[in-house]
Design an enzyme around this catalytic site. Structure first.
Site, short mmCIF file in Angstrom:
data_model
loop_
_atom_site.label_atom_id
_atom_site.label_comp_id
_atom_site.label_asym_id
_atom_site.label_seq_id
_atom_site.Cartn_x
_atom_site.Cartn_y
_atom_site.Cartn_z
N SER A 170 0.87 -1.17 0.00
CA SER A 170 0.00 0.00 0.00
C SER A 170 0.90 1.22 0.00
O SER A 170 2.06 1.15 0.44
CB SER A 170 -0.89 0.01 1.24
OG SER A 170 -1.52 1.27 1.41
N TYR A 183 -2.24 -1.44 10.37
CA TYR A 183 -2.27 -1.71 8.93
C TYR A 183 -0.99 -1.22 8.27
O TYR A 183 -0.35 -1.95 7.51
CB TYR A 183 -3.49 -1.02 8.31
CG TYR A 183 -3.62 -1.24 6.82
CD1 TYR A 183 -4.19 -2.39 6.31
CD2 TYR A 183 -3.18 -0.26 5.92
CE1 TYR A 183 -4.31 -2.58 4.94
CE2 TYR A 183 -3.30 -0.45 4.56
CZ TYR A 183 -3.87 -1.61 4.07
OH TYR A 183 -3.98 -1.79 2.70
#
Length: 331
Positions: A170, A183
């Site tokens: 990401s 995350y």
């Protein structure tokens, strides 16, 4: 005047570089009859990628976590596509998946690509003081340790074919939002693993590629589900922490992030992400890293390149609606 000329020249050189690079990397290999293994295909990027590659004649072996996911995917694809029930956070499940893939591969074929797409946003969302160490472990088991386990389990097949590993991280594996720390930590780890693996596999003739999407409206940032994660984190916070933040913080955070920030920057079009996966798998000259999304390319990464104090200031200025803990209102 000279400064303006320098800026214009820099922009021209950059645009020319991007055009030449795009042309240089355009040629693709024929993906028909190649075997590709993709994790996390119940929905989102993995589901869309499996359907696209199947439509182009590729032999896709897709993993799903649920029986419903398998049924839905098989119903939208040709008979070439095969599904496997697999949980990337379970070592025995990954091993069983490996044996199943070996049995599906014809004796005269090899596994060309492994796409590590399976991932979760975590079971809670919120400031670090609201979270427990278990919240980090839960997300690490899937996003980082699961990715590592799948890669290392299937690596012998990739070495045999001189194939490719494509790992989904990401843009938040290179910059971090303070409300989504577990995350980001898992994605930072996946970036480090992928960089090291890429360098190690060069001598084998294999390649490793990183996909770094920005915000996209998939199930991973579903509005209703994310609100539940935020409220769950608040409910598990200690009484002292709740007093420090104040009861109004939670509702203001829901409005600021879920109703303002995410709708503003999250893209509804995931085609760019699927294009990146396809290019990483089948381009003759693929990139090592793919950054996808307007927010990723023109905000998150540029902010990450700046000195920390400037990046911190920019994020604060551009998010004036972000709530502050009650204990900080008069500081």
């Amino acid at each position: 005047m000279s400064a303006v000329c320098c800026v214009v020249a820099t922009v021209v050189v950059y645009v020319l570089y991007r055009l030449v690079d795009a042309v240089y990397r355009r040629p693709m290999i024929d993906c028909r009859d190649l075997y590709v293994f993709i994790t996390g295909c119940d929905s989102g990027f993995g589901n869309a990628l499996a359907r696209r590659l199947d439509g182009k004649g590729c032999h896709v072996i897709a993993t799903c976590l649920t029986e419903e996911g398998e049924k839905q995917l098989r119903g939208s694809c040709s008979d070439r596509l095969k599904t496997i029930r697999m949980n990337v956070a379970d070592e025995s499940s990954v091993r069983s998946g490996f044996e199943a893939v070996k049995n599906l591969l014809p004796s005269d074929s090899a596994l060309w690509g492994v796409v590590n797409n399976a991932g979760i946003p975590g079971n809670v969302f919120g400031p670090m003081e609201w979270l427990s160490i278990d919240n980090y472990k839960e997300i690490f088991d899937v996003n980082l340790l699961g990715l590592i386990d799948v890669t290392m389990t299937f690596l012998s097949l990739i070495k045999k074919s001189k194939g490719r590993v494509v790992n989904t991280t990401s843009v938040h594996g290179r910059t971090c939002l303070h409300g989504n720390v577990p995350y980001s930590c898992s994605k930072y780890g996946a970036e480090a693993f992928s960089d090291a693996l890429r360098r190690q596999l060069l001598m084998y003739g294999c390649s490793v590629h990183i996909i770094e999407p920005g915000f996209h409206k998939t199930n991973i940032i579903n509005r209703e589900a994310t609100e539940k994660l935020l409220r769950k984190a608040w409910n598990q916070a200690s009484p002292e922490t709740k007093e420090e933040y104040g009861s109004e913080f939670l509702e203001k955070a829901i409005t600021a992030y879920l109703d303002t920030l995410i709708p503003l920057i999250a893209s509804t079009n995931i085609d760019g992400v699927i294009d990146a996966y396809e290019h990483a798998l089948f381009a003759r000259r693929p990139r090592a890293r793919y950054v996808i999304g307007i927010d990723a390319n023109y905000f998150w990464l540029p902010v990450q390149w700046l000195p920390e104090w400037i990046g911190d200031w920019i994020q604060e200025v551009l998010t004036p609606y972000a709530p502050k803990p009650a204990a900080c209102l008069h500081i």
